[in-house]
Design a protein around this motif. Sequence first.
Motif, short mmCIF file in Angstrom:
data_model
loop_
_atom_site.label_atom_id
_atom_site.label_comp_id
_atom_site.label_asym_id
_atom_site.label_seq_id
_atom_site.Cartn_x
_atom_site.Cartn_y
_atom_site.Cartn_z
N ASP A 105 63.64 53.37 -65.03
CA ASP A 105 64.46 52.24 -65.44
C ASP A 105 65.88 52.48 -64.96
O ASP A 105 66.26 53.59 -64.63
N ILE A 106 66.67 51.41 -64.90
CA ILE A 106 68.08 51.52 -64.52
C ILE A 106 68.91 51.21 -65.76
O ILE A 106 68.97 50.05 -66.19
N THR A 107 69.52 52.24 -66.33
CA THR A 107 70.28 52.04 -67.57
C THR A 107 71.62 52.79 -67.49
O THR A 107 72.39 52.57 -66.58
N GLY A 108 71.86 53.68 -68.42
CA GLY A 108 73.18 54.26 -68.60
C GLY A 108 73.73 55.09 -67.45
O GLY A 108 74.95 55.20 -67.29
N PHE A 109 72.87 55.71 -66.64
CA PHE A 109 73.35 56.51 -65.52
C PHE A 109 73.74 55.65 -64.31
O PHE A 109 74.23 56.17 -63.31
N GLY A 110 73.49 54.34 -64.39
CA GLY A 110 73.79 53.46 -63.26
C GLY A 110 72.72 53.54 -62.18
O GLY A 110 71.83 54.40 -62.20
N PHE A 111 72.81 52.65 -61.22
CA PHE A 111 71.82 52.56 -60.15
C PHE A 111 71.71 53.86 -59.38
O PHE A 111 70.62 54.41 -59.19
N TYR A 112 72.84 54.41 -58.93
CA TYR A 112 72.82 55.64 -58.15
C TYR A 112 72.32 56.82 -58.99
O TYR A 112 71.54 57.64 -58.50
N GLY A 113 72.78 56.91 -60.22
CA GLY A 113 72.38 58.02 -61.07
C GLY A 113 70.88 58.09 -61.29
O GLY A 113 70.28 59.17 -61.22
N HIS A 114 70.26 56.94 -61.50
CA HIS A 114 68.81 56.93 -61.71
C HIS A 114 68.05 57.13 -60.40
O HIS A 114 66.98 57.76 -60.39
N LEU A 115 68.60 56.63 -59.30
CA LEU A 115 68.01 56.93 -57.99
C LEU A 115 68.00 58.44 -57.74
O LEU A 115 66.99 59.01 -57.29
N LYS A 116 69.13 59.09 -58.03
CA LYS A 116 69.26 60.53 -57.81
C LYS A 116 68.27 61.29 -58.68
O LYS A 116 67.59 62.22 -58.22
N ASN A 117 68.16 60.90 -59.95
CA ASN A 117 67.22 61.57 -60.84
C ASN A 117 65.78 61.41 -60.36
O ASN A 117 64.98 62.35 -60.42
N LEU A 118 65.46 60.19 -59.87
CA LEU A 118 64.09 59.93 -59.43
C LEU A 118 63.75 60.72 -58.18
O LEU A 118 62.66 61.31 -58.09
N VAL A 119 64.65 60.75 -57.19
CA VAL A 119 64.33 61.46 -55.95
C VAL A 119 64.22 62.96 -56.20
O VAL A 119 63.39 63.65 -55.60
N GLU A 120 65.03 63.48 -57.11
CA GLU A 120 64.99 64.92 -57.40
C GLU A 120 63.74 65.31 -58.17
O GLU A 120 63.37 66.49 -58.20
N ALA A 121 63.06 64.34 -58.76
CA ALA A 121 61.83 64.63 -59.51
C ALA A 121 60.59 64.65 -58.61
O ALA A 121 59.50 65.02 -59.06
N GLN A 122 60.74 64.31 -57.33
CA GLN A 122 59.59 64.15 -56.46
C GLN A 122 58.97 65.50 -56.04
O GLN A 122 59.66 66.51 -55.92
N LYS A 123 57.67 65.46 -55.81
CA LYS A 123 56.95 66.64 -55.30
C LYS A 123 57.35 66.90 -53.84
O LYS A 123 57.39 68.05 -53.40
N ARG A 124 57.63 65.83 -53.11
CA ARG A 124 57.95 65.94 -51.69
C ARG A 124 59.46 65.92 -51.46
O ARG A 124 60.21 65.45 -52.31
N ASP A 125 59.89 66.42 -50.30
CA ASP A 125 61.30 66.33 -49.92
C ASP A 125 61.52 64.98 -49.24
O ASP A 125 61.09 64.75 -48.12
N LEU A 126 62.20 64.08 -49.96
CA LEU A 126 62.34 62.70 -49.52
C LEU A 126 63.79 62.26 -49.54
O LEU A 126 64.63 62.84 -50.23
N THR A 127 64.07 61.18 -48.80
CA THR A 127 65.35 60.50 -48.85
C THR A 127 65.10 59.04 -49.21
O THR A 127 64.25 58.38 -48.61
N PHE A 128 65.83 58.54 -50.22
CA PHE A 128 65.78 57.13 -50.58
C PHE A 128 66.91 56.43 -49.85
O PHE A 128 68.09 56.76 -50.05
#
Length: 226
Positions: A105-128
């Motif tokens: 979801d996109i809430t208190g951390f803002g769009f970039y903050g949640h994007l960053k959290n999501l990409v860092e949670a990935q099994k693979r090394d990815l760029t959004f």
Amino acid sequence: QSVMNPWPMIGGTAISTVKESEIIYPNNIQDGDVLILTKPLGTQIAVNLMEWFDQNNEKYNKVKELGITDFDIKNIYDIGIESMSRLNLLAAKLMRKYESHGATDITGFGFYGHLKNLVEAQKRDLTFCIHTIPIIGFTDIINNKVNDYGLLKGYSAETSGGILLSLEKSKSKLFIEEMRLNGEDAWEVGYVKNSLLEKLKSVEIKDDIEIISIFKKEIPEKKSKF
């Protein structure tokens, strides 16, 4: 809470159980996926804007100097309230139907903050890679000219924001079309690629990012069945 409120507030929580097979884990996003957002950004500005209007303060006067009318202010607020009061239930159902690889979801951390959290949670090394941002109309101007919340950089906090999810590219248009058939909107905002460096998970927001301004609800009210 950091905001003073003279009225007593009673909260609660809802708990449910589901089968593990029904859960969409957030860490299976893949190279080539498309990133979709289901609500526009700008709720923080919409709410603060109405507060400035009620107080008839200096920031309200600056907004008026930009040519943004009282009608515009109320419309911005109405769009924000409609967005915040709408559940993400439809998006959640369609995520399962079209087999999303992960979401947040996109809430208190803002769009970039949640994007960053999501990409860092990935099994693979990815760029959004983000190429588009949908916003409530005029909020970018207010952000740039009256009070900088970092909206276009993705730092502005959102309240009850949309779902940011990944899908195979072949399914993204079907997802968006079915959202629209059910009276809601969604936008392709980016894509996923493998990182050039091992053990690097990152977010890239394009310099020439496209801004989609939402001024009113223009999608059909037709309902489809699941």
